[in-house]
Design a protein around this motif. Structure first.
Motif, PDB file in Angstrom:
ATOM      1  N   VAL A 277     -10.038   8.844   3.723  1.00  0.00           N
ATOM      2  CA  VAL A 277      -9.955  10.301   3.644  1.00  0.00           C
ATOM      3  C   VAL A 277     -10.166  10.765   2.206  1.00  0.00           C
ATOM      4  O   VAL A 277     -10.898  11.735   1.939  1.00  0.00           O
ATOM      5  CB  VAL A 277      -8.598  10.802   4.183  1.00  0.00           C
ATOM      6  N   ILE A 278      -9.538  10.080   1.265  1.00  0.00           N
ATOM      7  CA  ILE A 278      -9.664  10.463  -0.142  1.00  0.00           C
ATOM      8  C   ILE A 278     -11.104  10.279  -0.617  1.00  0.00           C
ATOM      9  O   ILE A 278     -11.671  11.140  -1.307  1.00  0.00           O
ATOM     10  CB  ILE A 278      -8.700   9.634  -1.015  1.00  0.00           C
TER      11      ILE A 278
ATOM     12  N   LEU B 265       0.852  -1.188   0.000  1.00  0.00           N
ATOM     13  CA  LEU B 265       0.000   0.000   0.000  1.00  0.00           C
ATOM     14  C   LEU B 265       0.886   1.235   0.000  1.00  0.00           C
ATOM     15  O   LEU B 265       1.741   1.400   0.874  1.00  0.00           O
ATOM     16  CB  LEU B 265      -0.923  -0.002   1.215  1.00  0.00           C
ATOM     17  N   ILE B 266       0.675   2.097  -0.999  1.00  0.00           N
ATOM     18  CA  ILE B 266       1.515   3.280  -1.194  1.00  0.00           C
ATOM     19  C   ILE B 266       0.598   4.466  -1.491  1.00  0.00           C
ATOM     20  O   ILE B 266      -0.268   4.380  -2.359  1.00  0.00           O
ATOM     21  CB  ILE B 266       2.496   3.078  -2.370  1.00  0.00           C
ATOM     22  N   GLY B 267       0.778   5.557  -0.770  1.00  0.00           N
ATOM     23  CA  GLY B 267      -0.058   6.722  -1.031  1.00  0.00           C
ATOM     24  C   GLY B 267       0.317   7.887  -0.142  1.00  0.00           C
ATOM     25  O   GLY B 267       1.289   7.840   0.608  1.00  0.00           O
TER      26      GLY B 267
ATOM     27  N   GLU C 189     -13.865  10.354   1.110  1.00  0.00           N
ATOM     28  CA  GLU C 189     -14.737  11.377   1.681  1.00  0.00           C
ATOM     29  C   GLU C 189     -14.472  12.746   1.079  1.00  0.00           C
ATOM     30  O   GLU C 189     -15.375  13.577   0.965  1.00  0.00           O
ATOM     31  CB  GLU C 189     -14.545  11.422   3.201  1.00  0.00           C
ATOM     32  N   THR C 190     -13.229  12.980   0.665  1.00  0.00           N
ATOM     33  CA  THR C 190     -12.874  14.276   0.088  1.00  0.00           C
ATOM     34  C   THR C 190     -13.442  14.449  -1.319  1.00  0.00           C
ATOM     35  O   THR C 190     -14.016  15.497  -1.651  1.00  0.00           O
ATOM     36  CB  THR C 190     -11.344  14.453   0.050  1.00  0.00           C
ATOM     37  N   ILE C 191     -13.298  13.428  -2.157  1.00  0.00           N
ATOM     38  CA  ILE C 191     -13.751  13.551  -3.548  1.00  0.00           C
ATOM     39  C   ILE C 191     -15.193  13.103  -3.732  1.00  0.00           C
ATOM     40  O   ILE C 191     -15.790  13.338  -4.783  1.00  0.00           O
ATOM     41  CB  ILE C 191     -12.835  12.757  -4.503  1.00  0.00           C
ATOM     42  N   GLY C 192     -15.754  12.444  -2.722  1.00  0.00           N
ATOM     43  CA  GLY C 192     -17.150  12.058  -2.775  1.00  0.00           C
ATOM     44  C   GLY C 192     -17.485  10.982  -3.783  1.00  0.00           C
ATOM     45  O   GLY C 192     -18.584  10.959  -4.349  1.00  0.00           O
ATOM     46  N   ARG C 193     -16.558  10.076  -4.028  1.00  0.00           N
ATOM     47  CA  ARG C 193     -16.824   8.977  -4.962  1.00  0.00           C
ATOM     48  C   ARG C 193     -16.007   7.745  -4.572  1.00  0.00           C
ATOM     49  O   ARG C 193     -15.026   7.852  -3.846  1.00  0.00           O
ATOM     50  CB  ARG C 193     -16.497   9.380  -6.397  1.00  0.00           C
ATOM     51  N   ASP C 194     -16.442   6.596  -5.055  1.00  0.00           N
ATOM     52  CA  ASP C 194     -15.717   5.363  -4.776  1.00  0.00           C
ATOM     53  C   ASP C 194     -14.394   5.347  -5.524  1.00  0.00           C
ATOM     54  O   ASP C 194     -14.265   5.921  -6.619  1.00  0.00           O
ATOM     55  CB  ASP C 194     -16.558   4.148  -5.188  1.00  0.00           C
ATOM     56  N   LEU C 195     -13.417   4.676  -4.949  1.00  0.00           N
ATOM     57  CA  LEU C 195     -12.084   4.611  -5.542  1.00  0.00           C
ATOM     58  C   LEU C 195     -11.954   3.380  -6.434  1.00  0.00           C
ATOM     59  O   LEU C 195     -12.649   2.379  -6.233  1.00  0.00           O
ATOM     60  CB  LEU C 195     -11.034   4.568  -4.435  1.00  0.00           C
ATOM     61  N   PRO C 196     -11.063   3.427  -7.431  1.00  0.00           N
ATOM     62  CA  PRO C 196     -10.867   2.261  -8.318  1.00  0.00           C
ATOM     63  C   PRO C 196     -10.404   1.044  -7.535  1.00  0.00           C
ATOM     64  O   PRO C 196      -9.762   1.165  -6.482  1.00  0.00           O
ATOM     65  CB  PRO C 196      -9.769   2.731  -9.283  1.00  0.00           C
ATOM     66  N   GLU C 197     -10.714  -0.124  -8.041  1.00  0.00           N
ATOM     67  CA  GLU C 197     -10.291  -1.361  -7.391  1.00  0.00           C
ATOM     68  C   GLU C 197      -8.766  -1.441  -7.362  1.00  0.00           C
ATOM     69  O   GLU C 197      -8.091  -1.158  -8.352  1.00  0.00           O
ATOM     70  CB  GLU C 197     -10.854  -2.569  -8.147  1.00  0.00           C
ATOM     71  N   GLY C 198      -8.225  -1.825  -6.207  1.00  0.00           N
ATOM     72  CA  GLY C 198      -6.776  -1.927  -6.071  1.00  0.00           C
ATOM     73  C   GLY C 198      -6.083  -0.601  -5.916  1.00  0.00           C
ATOM     74  O   GLY C 198      -4.848  -0.513  -5.971  1.00  0.00           O
TER      75      GLY C 198
END
Length: 284
Positions: free
Chosen positions: A235-236, A227-229, A238-247
């Motif tokens: 947090v991300i 995991l790298i970020g 909730e900030t952008i208001g959308r689901d994140l890509p898989e993986g």
């Protein structure tokens, strides 16, 4: 120039033997997939589960044993330590937290520098220890990286940082953030000297580490599924208001997007690092 917030390591730190058990701790290890692996078998495979390829989190002692020929190396700047320059206190005083973690881990801080040969090629390796306050970046980490780079420049050696960190150390506030600029300035000097810098990103690599020197290496390698970020996925999201890509935030995802050059299994890291140095390092 000496900085007054560094001091020498305390001598003869001991711990209680009350925790001794009939069966040694760590004899078996269970991976997230439920596979159970004997510790000795895990160690022989560089702490990678032969059952499912899971990379167990390890520290500088294990990484140095894996990388350096016959496990032999010289440690640089072993006695550099932080002091509580800000008299910081959260749930407990920072000074007490440092004493406790040093006694528990037998480490002086969250990074160690070693110089030795990797498949016959001499180089300097700095390795973070996640067990020491989450591998957090404080004034000592920045100072030890600075000294390691100076050693590389003086001796014309390639440099490698093994990253595993939650980011900046909040107990050192601005002194922690100052290290980002300090390290980048030294890495610029390393580049000007024509010397190679490799970063190896392990699970997890986050915060200011990712935002700076983990991502500015000549060659960026990463362990599988690390995991790298910068910020965490919650947090991300909730900030952008959308689901994140898989993986999202895995090393495989970052390689696909061009942030990681290649993914290297820990069982292959010694050979890959040696080949990379021999192919790309400029020797004066």
């Amino acid at each position: 120039m000496a900085f007054d917030w560094f001091k020498r390591k305390a001598k003869n730190i001991t711990t209680s033997t009350d925790e001794k058990k009939d069966v040694p701790k760590g004899l078996w290890h269970q991976t997230p997939s439920g596979k159970v692996v004997e510790h000795d078998e895990l160690k022989k495979n560089n702490y990678v589960s032969p059952e499912d390829g899971f990379h167990v989190r390890i520290g500088s002692a294990e990484f140095f044993d894996i990388l350096f020929d016959e496990g032999k190396f010289t440690e640089l700047d072993a006695n550099v330590e932080s002091i509580d320059i800000l008299n910081f206190k959260d749930t407990k005083p920072y000074a007490d937290r440092l004493k406790e973690v040093r006694a528990k881990t037998k480490l002086t801080d969250s990074i160690r520098n070693g110089v030795g040969t990797v498949n016959g090629t001499k180089m300097v390796v700095s390795c973070m220890d996640f067990a020491f306050i989450g591998g957090s970046l404080g004034s000592v980490m920045g100072e030890k990286i600075r000294r390691a780079i100076d050693y590389c420049i003086a001796n014309k050696l390639p440099y490698m940082i093994i990253c595993q960190s939650g980011g900046a150390r909040m107990q050192e506030a601005t002194y922690s953030l100052m290290q980002l600029a300090k390290v980048q300035a030294k890495l610029a000097q390393l580049s000007e000297a024509g010397l190679l810098y490799i970063a190896y990103l392990c699970d997890p690599t986050f915060g200011g580490i990712t935002a700076s020197f983990a991502m500015t290496a000549d060659i960026i390698m990463a362990e599988p599924k690390a995991l790298i970020g910068f910020a965490g996925p919650r947090v991300i999201r909730e900030t952008i208001g959308r689901d994140l890509p898989e993986g999202f935030q895995t090393s495989e995802f970052l390689q696909e997007k061009g942030f990681v050059d290649f993914i290297v299994k820990r069982t292959e890291i010694k050979e890959v690092v040696a080949k990379t140095v021999n192919l790309l390092a400029v020797h004066a």
